[in-house]
Design a protein around this motif. Structure first.
Motif, PDB file in Angstrom:
ATOM      1  N   VAL A 202       0.891  -1.069   0.105  1.00 41.18           N
ATOM      2  CA  VAL A 202       0.034   0.140  -0.142  1.00 41.18           C
ATOM      3  C   VAL A 202       0.827   1.325  -0.009  1.00 41.18           C
ATOM      4  O   VAL A 202       0.610   2.200  -0.783  1.00 41.18           O
ATOM      5  CB  VAL A 202      -1.002   0.118   1.372  1.00 41.18           C
ATOM      6  CG1 VAL A 202      -1.588   1.305   1.553  1.00 41.18           C
ATOM      7  CG2 VAL A 202      -1.925  -1.197   1.024  1.00 41.18           C
ATOM      8  N   LEU A 203       1.885   1.432   0.769  1.00 43.36           N
ATOM      9  CA  LEU A 203       2.896   2.356   0.919  1.00 43.36           C
ATOM     10  C   LEU A 203       3.364   2.513  -0.520  1.00 43.36           C
ATOM     11  O   LEU A 203       3.723   3.839  -1.062  1.00 43.36           O
ATOM     12  CB  LEU A 203       3.696   2.279   2.098  1.00 43.36           C
ATOM     13  CG  LEU A 203       3.209   2.255   3.462  1.00 43.36           C
ATOM     14  CD1 LEU A 203       4.250   2.070   4.507  1.00 43.36           C
ATOM     15  CD2 LEU A 203       2.230   3.463   3.602  1.00 43.36           C
ATOM     16  N   TRP A 204       3.966   1.298  -0.889  1.00 49.28           N
ATOM     17  CA  TRP A 204       4.541   1.508  -2.265  1.00 49.28           C
ATOM     18  C   TRP A 204       3.740   2.061  -3.557  1.00 49.28           C
ATOM     19  O   TRP A 204       4.243   3.006  -4.319  1.00 49.28           O
ATOM     20  CB  TRP A 204       5.235   0.204  -2.853  1.00 49.28           C
ATOM     21  CG  TRP A 204       5.846   0.209  -4.199  1.00 49.28           C
ATOM     22  CD1 TRP A 204       6.956   0.682  -4.614  1.00 49.28           C
ATOM     23  CD2 TRP A 204       5.326  -0.554  -5.447  1.00 49.28           C
ATOM     24  NE1 TRP A 204       6.960   0.237  -5.910  1.00 49.28           N
ATOM     25  CE2 TRP A 204       5.974  -0.097  -6.667  1.00 49.28           C
ATOM     26  CE3 TRP A 204       3.904  -0.944  -5.840  1.00 49.28           C
ATOM     27  CZ2 TRP A 204       5.559  -0.469  -7.656  1.00 49.28           C
ATOM     28  CZ3 TRP A 204       3.410  -1.134  -6.714  1.00 49.28           C
ATOM     29  CH2 TRP A 204       4.390  -1.168  -7.857  1.00 49.28           C
TER      30      TRP A 204
ATOM     31  N   PHE B  92       2.120   4.640  -9.835  1.00 46.41           N
ATOM     32  CA  PHE B  92       0.648   4.108  -9.777  1.00 46.41           C
ATOM     33  C   PHE B  92      -0.188   5.135  -8.981  1.00 46.41           C
ATOM     34  O   PHE B  92      -1.503   5.069  -8.976  1.00 46.41           O
ATOM     35  CB  PHE B  92       0.626   2.781  -9.411  1.00 46.41           C
ATOM     36  CG  PHE B  92       1.148   1.795 -10.446  1.00 46.41           C
ATOM     37  CD1 PHE B  92       0.567   1.805 -11.775  1.00 46.41           C
ATOM     38  CD2 PHE B  92       2.269   0.761  -9.962  1.00 46.41           C
ATOM     39  CE1 PHE B  92       1.065   0.951 -12.851  1.00 46.41           C
ATOM     40  CE2 PHE B  92       2.415   0.015 -10.868  1.00 46.41           C
ATOM     41  CZ  PHE B  92       2.250  -0.191 -12.238  1.00 46.41           C
ATOM     42  N   GLY B  93       0.597   5.825  -8.268  1.00 43.16           N
ATOM     43  CA  GLY B  93      -0.187   6.628  -7.198  1.00 43.16           C
ATOM     44  C   GLY B  93      -1.056   7.760  -7.880  1.00 43.16           C
ATOM     45  O   GLY B  93      -2.067   8.293  -7.439  1.00 43.16           O
TER      46      GLY B  93
ATOM     47  N   THR C 227      -7.190   9.823  -6.601  1.00 43.01           N
ATOM     48  CA  THR C 227      -6.152   9.315  -7.076  1.00 43.01           C
ATOM     49  C   THR C 227      -5.748   7.993  -5.794  1.00 43.01           C
ATOM     50  O   THR C 227      -5.851   8.391  -4.714  1.00 43.01           O
ATOM     51  CB  THR C 227      -4.870  10.021  -7.179  1.00 43.01           C
ATOM     52  OG1 THR C 227      -4.246  10.576  -5.968  1.00 43.01           O
ATOM     53  CG2 THR C 227      -5.183  11.220  -8.382  1.00 43.01           C
ATOM     54  N   ILE C 228      -4.728   7.149  -6.352  1.00 46.73           N
ATOM     55  CA  ILE C 228      -4.333   6.001  -5.268  1.00 46.73           C
ATOM     56  C   ILE C 228      -3.589   6.760  -4.230  1.00 46.73           C
ATOM     57  O   ILE C 228      -3.745   6.553  -3.033  1.00 46.73           O
ATOM     58  CB  ILE C 228      -3.816   5.298  -5.950  1.00 46.73           C
ATOM     59  CG1 ILE C 228      -4.455   4.245  -6.850  1.00 46.73           C
ATOM     60  CG2 ILE C 228      -2.824   4.155  -5.063  1.00 46.73           C
ATOM     61  CD1 ILE C 228      -3.833   3.135  -7.719  1.00 46.73           C
ATOM     62  N   ARG C 229      -2.817   7.808  -4.442  1.00 43.22           N
ATOM     63  CA  ARG C 229      -1.996   8.453  -3.614  1.00 43.22           C
ATOM     64  C   ARG C 229      -2.777   9.344  -2.604  1.00 43.22           C
ATOM     65  O   ARG C 229      -2.751   9.062  -1.332  1.00 43.22           O
ATOM     66  CB  ARG C 229      -0.859   9.546  -4.251  1.00 43.22           C
ATOM     67  CG  ARG C 229      -0.133  10.015  -3.475  1.00 43.22           C
ATOM     68  CD  ARG C 229       1.032  10.960  -3.978  1.00 43.22           C
ATOM     69  NE  ARG C 229       1.874   9.922  -4.969  1.00 43.22           N
ATOM     70  CZ  ARG C 229       1.801   9.818  -6.211  1.00 43.22           C
ATOM     71  NH1 ARG C 229       0.976  10.814  -7.025  1.00 43.22           N
ATOM     72  NH2 ARG C 229       2.663   9.079  -6.951  1.00 43.22           N
ATOM     73  N   GLU C 230      -3.691  10.015  -3.147  1.00 47.66           N
ATOM     74  CA  GLU C 230      -4.816  10.531  -2.273  1.00 47.66           C
ATOM     75  C   GLU C 230      -5.468   9.741  -1.151  1.00 47.66           C
ATOM     76  O   GLU C 230      -5.757   9.910  -0.133  1.00 47.66           O
ATOM     77  CB  GLU C 230      -5.675  11.690  -3.047  1.00 47.66           C
ATOM     78  CG  GLU C 230      -5.175  12.674  -3.714  1.00 47.66           C
ATOM     79  CD  GLU C 230      -6.476  13.310  -4.680  1.00 47.66           C
ATOM     80  OE1 GLU C 230      -6.609  14.460  -4.263  1.00 47.66           O
ATOM     81  OE2 GLU C 230      -7.281  12.653  -5.551  1.00 47.66           O
ATOM     82  N   PHE C 231      -5.836   8.581  -1.869  1.00 49.22           N
ATOM     83  CA  PHE C 231      -6.494   7.673  -1.193  1.00 49.22           C
ATOM     84  C   PHE C 231      -5.852   7.048   0.083  1.00 49.22           C
ATOM     85  O   PHE C 231      -6.385   6.841   1.018  1.00 49.22           O
ATOM     86  CB  PHE C 231      -7.059   6.416  -2.030  1.00 49.22           C
ATOM     87  CG  PHE C 231      -7.642   5.360  -1.525  1.00 49.22           C
ATOM     88  CD1 PHE C 231      -9.054   5.195  -1.647  1.00 49.22           C
ATOM     89  CD2 PHE C 231      -7.082   4.241  -1.188  1.00 49.22           C
ATOM     90  CE1 PHE C 231      -9.533   4.288  -0.930  1.00 49.22           C
ATOM     91  CE2 PHE C 231      -7.517   3.177  -0.458  1.00 49.22           C
ATOM     92  CZ  PHE C 231      -8.960   3.007  -0.370  1.00 49.22           C
ATOM     93  N   VAL C 232      -4.745   6.644  -0.238  1.00 48.58           N
ATOM     94  CA  VAL C 232      -3.764   6.206   0.742  1.00 48.58           C
ATOM     95  C   VAL C 232      -3.350   7.007   1.850  1.00 48.58           C
ATOM     96  O   VAL C 232      -3.565   6.837   3.133  1.00 48.58           O
ATOM     97  CB  VAL C 232      -2.298   5.694   0.086  1.00 48.58           C
ATOM     98  CG1 VAL C 232      -1.301   5.076   1.266  1.00 48.58           C
ATOM     99  CG2 VAL C 232      -2.677   4.384  -0.682  1.00 48.58           C
TER     100      VAL C 232
END
Length: 504
Positions: free
Chosen positions: A58-60, A66-67, A339-344
């Motif tokens: 998840v952190l990667w 992909f973030g 985005t995946i980055r915002e999501f995480v």
């Protein structure tokens, strides 16, 4: 309904467990404890490895290219503002478990560690490290990866928002794909039902403990426990027969607001300097020991430590896995367009930080009382964990009021959780239908009530956790497959994007 094999199988399977638990509670409890002990003995390494590698994944994803991938079409934007989104994430992250274990869990760890180390200060510090590890990043990364998978395939690929979808979509060839995807859907339904029912039982213990403290009743009154359970069933079965989604959200926000007020009240009225010292110290201890704890299985620490690790940390890992499909659906639905980055950043770090503060406040107050007063808080945590929160609150002004608010918050969390779980179970068991029939929701509501009753009759939170683990362990083997499918589809999408950019 009779033309849906998944629904029928799931209903029969969960109903049989509920029937077994109601008719032979001791038999189910003994079976669950024995099987879970064997599974934990042989597969502790695998469970911790899966949970910790999910954190790394998840952190990667957040740091990698992909973030930038959006959970939806490229031109989609978030439906909710960042503040509203984070508020709803708090509601998803909060629950009766935090109310139940806020003071009880750190004090329980403290007792065992103090016996081993013989020093109160280091024991309290390590107890907070373990508690934070159980409730922070690992829990939310397990939730996050499941929610990411559901949101990505549902909103970016236009596929049904169910657990088997990534397997069907990514591994399109091979005779194994359809049966494995079907089993994944079934195991997700089973894990949700057992996990939610376990939380329902623990919530009943919490509400009962609050009522006994408020009115000075007998703590072992089975009639009171059954009365609380009956009122709770009425409270969640009625909303299942109508569309009260907005009302459920309001109730959940009220419960979250009460919990937040309780935390701030303790921080300001209690020994503020000691609590803030403890919070800062526990965050530092948690971060500095995160890697070690992530791969710790305590094989050479003796039987007492091994049993403690199995009963708490290992059990929590599979508990989060049991809840992951349920929480994942909710988080996915409110995260479309991000985005995946915002999501995480939002789904993992904000609730994790809140958990660190929550246990820092409640656990810190428990340690302060244990080391600076004559209150038998440790004894209460060990013998009556459902009463620990109320016992600690009674040490502060307005104990009756804060106790009543805790009971109200626990009850509201339970009602909204069961209503939401019945909806998710209905959706999963009908192929991703986001408007499942009322009769299906009611059937799941009744089964959740029966499962909750079976676990409540055990009268032991340790047994309840074992039953939850028994329901979730099979799903541990599904999560890595979902992660591989997700990565495979992401890479396929990236290659397609690069080919598109290369064209004149």
């Amino acid at each position: 309904m009779f033309k849906n094999p998944l629904l029928l199988t799931a209903l029969v399977l969960t109903a049989l467990v509920a029937l077994w638990g109601v008719l032979d509670t001791a038999g189910l409890a003994a079976f669950a404890q024995q099987e879970v002990a064997q599974q934990f003995e042989s597969r502790a390494w695998f469970i911790m490895l899966v949970a910790s590698l999910i954190v790394v994944l998840v952190l990667w994803l957040a740091l990698s290219p992909f973030g930038n991938v959006r959970l939806g079409a490229d031109d989609d934007r978030p439906e909710f503002s960042t503040v509203s989104w984070l508020t709803m994430l708090f509601a998803a992250g909060m629950g009766v478990g935090l109310l139940f274990y806020g003071a009880a869990e750190p004090l329980t760890h403290y007792q065992l560690i103090q016996e081993q180390l013989g020093a109160a200060g280091p024991a309290a510090g390590y107890a907070m490290v373990v508690t934070n590890f159980n409730w922070a990043l690992h829990a939310w990364c397990i939730y996050a990866v499941t929610a990411l998978v559901i949101a990505y395939y549902a909103y970016r690929k236009g596929q049904p928002g169910i657990i088997g979808t990534p397997i069907r979509y990514s591994f399109r060839r091979g005779g194994w794909v359809r049966p494995v995807a079907w089993i994944a859907d079934l195991l997700a339904i089973y894990a949700i039902a057992i996990g939610l029912a376990g939380s329902l039982a623990i919530g009943v213990f919490q509400v009962q403990g609050g009522i006994t403290n408020l009115f000075g009743l007998s703590g072992g009154d089975d009639a009171l426990k059954l009365a609380v359970f009956a009122v709770l069933c009425i409270a969640f079965l009625v909303p299942l027969s109508m569309d009260l989604s907005r009302g459920m959200a309001v109730l959940s926000n009220i419960a979250m607001g009460i919990a937040f007020v309780l935390m701030i009240f303790i921080l300001l009225v209690g020994p503020t300097h000691a609590l803030m010292d403890g919070i800062v110290d526990s965050i530092g201890g948690y971060l500095s020991s995160l890697v070690r704890q992530s791969f710790a299985t305590f094989p050479f620490f003796g039987e007492a430590f091994e049993e403690w690790f199995h009963a708490w940390t290992l059990n929590y890992m599979v508990w989060w896995i049991a809840w992951a499909p349920f929480v994942g659906v909710f988080v996915a639905r409110i995260s479309r367009g991000r985005t995946i980055r915002e999501f995480v950043l939002g789904v993992v770090f904000v609730p994790s930080l809140f958990s660190l503060f929550w246990f820092g406040v409640f656990g810190g107050l428990g340690f302060y009382a244990a080391q600076n007063t004559d209150l038998p808080v440790v004894d209460v945590a060990l013998s009556q964990p459902e009463n620990t929160t109320f016992f600690v609150l009674n040490a502060l002004p307005l104990g009756s009021l804060t106790g009543a608010l805790t009971v109200a918050a626990a009850f509201l969390f339970l009602v909204t959780s069961v209503v939401s779980a019945a909806f998710v179970l209905s959706m999963f068991s009908t192929g991703g239908n986001e408007d499942p029939p009322v009769r299906i929701k009611l059937i799941w509501g009744v089964i959740l009530a029966a499962l909750g009753l079976a676990m409540m009759l055990t009268g032991d939170t340790g047994v309840v956790r074992s039953i939850i683990a028994l329901g979730a362990i099979p799903f541990v083997f599904i999560l890595p497959l979902l992660a591989v499918a997700f990565l495979k589809t992401l890479q396929r999408e990236e290659r397609a994007a690069m080919r598109g950019q290369a064209r004149p």
